[in-house]
Design an enzyme around this catalytic site. Structure first.
Site, PDB file in Angstrom:
ATOM      1  N   HIS A 119      48.050  -1.946 -71.535  1.00  0.00           N
ATOM      2  CA  HIS A 119      49.370  -1.328 -71.610  1.00  0.00           C
ATOM      3  C   HIS A 119      50.282  -2.041 -72.596  1.00  0.00           C
ATOM      4  CE1 HIS A 119      51.529  -4.405 -69.132  1.00  0.00           C
ATOM      5  NE2 HIS A 119      50.401  -4.484 -68.453  1.00  0.00           N
ATOM      6  N   CYS A 138      46.363  -7.487 -65.957  1.00  0.00           N
ATOM      7  CA  CYS A 138      46.164  -6.410 -66.925  1.00  0.00           C
ATOM      8  C   CYS A 138      46.254  -6.981 -68.339  1.00  0.00           C
ATOM      9  CB  CYS A 138      47.199  -5.319 -66.721  1.00  0.00           C
ATOM     10  SG  CYS A 138      46.901  -4.296 -65.256  1.00  0.00           S
TER      11      CYS A 138
END
Length: 196
Positions: A119, A138
């Site tokens: 992301h 992440c």
């Protein structure tokens, strides 16, 4: 990104801290979400949000977060966060779409049971650091619009301008990838290049 063993695209990333390391695994990237919301993981609610609310119950009131207890909307400023009865597993906290969202303006999803994805981030200054093990697990991308353009290059109508518009629309939208991409998350501190 490699195609036919040729390097097509590379960029800086931020990965998990040593105690919240990005897992090593293989998966397939299936879709892109522009202007994502962020549902805060229970571990972050327990370890970061509740302690902050104990110090300042109004901290999140103006920060685009919605709080739910047993799926009923609540005002975090009206809760006694020091109570032993607070159960993070009964809470759901969602951050709205927008430029301050922790996921930034786009996320790239390879569905997995660890909720790990690639992301954007609202904090791009961190990419200038040499040490970039700073996330909760992440993978944050330095150039997410460029990455999206690469993934959507064979899908009609997805020009860089349209990607930018989708990222800045403040309206969540999902684009299924016609071609799924193999993703291999791994760590290499050294490797042999084509020149040996």
């Amino acid at each position: 990104i490699y195609e036919n063993h040729d390097l097509e695209l590379e960029m800086k990333v931020i990965v998990g801290t040593p105690n919240k390391a990005t897992p090593v695994f293989n998966d397939e990237m299936e879709y892109i979400v522009f202007c994502p919301t962020w549902t805060v993981p229970t571990s972050i609610i327990r370890e970061e949000i509740i302690p902050r609310l104990k110090e300042d119950p109004e901290y999140y009131s103006k920060r685009s977060y919605s709080f739910f207890k047993n799926d009923v909307a609540i005002d975090p400023a009206s809760i006694s966060w020091n109570s032993e009865a607070i159960n993070p597993y009964q809470l759901r906290i969602v951050q709205d779409s927008g430029p301050q969202n922790s996921l930034g303006l786009v996320k790239f999803v390879m569905p997995n049971n660890m909720s790990v994805y690639l992301h954007d981030t609202p904090n791009h200054r961190l990419f200038s650091k040499e040490y970039r093990a700073l996330s909760h697990g992440c993978v944050r991308l330095d150039e997410p619009a460029r990455f999206a353009a690469y993934l959507l290059r064979d899908q009609s109508g997805w020009s860089p301008e349209r990607i930018s518009k989708a990222m800045h629309s403040n309206k969540q939208g999902t684009v299924l990838l016609k071609k799924h991409y193999d993703v291999h998350l791994e760590y290499r501190t050294s490797w042999v290049d084509d020149a040996g």
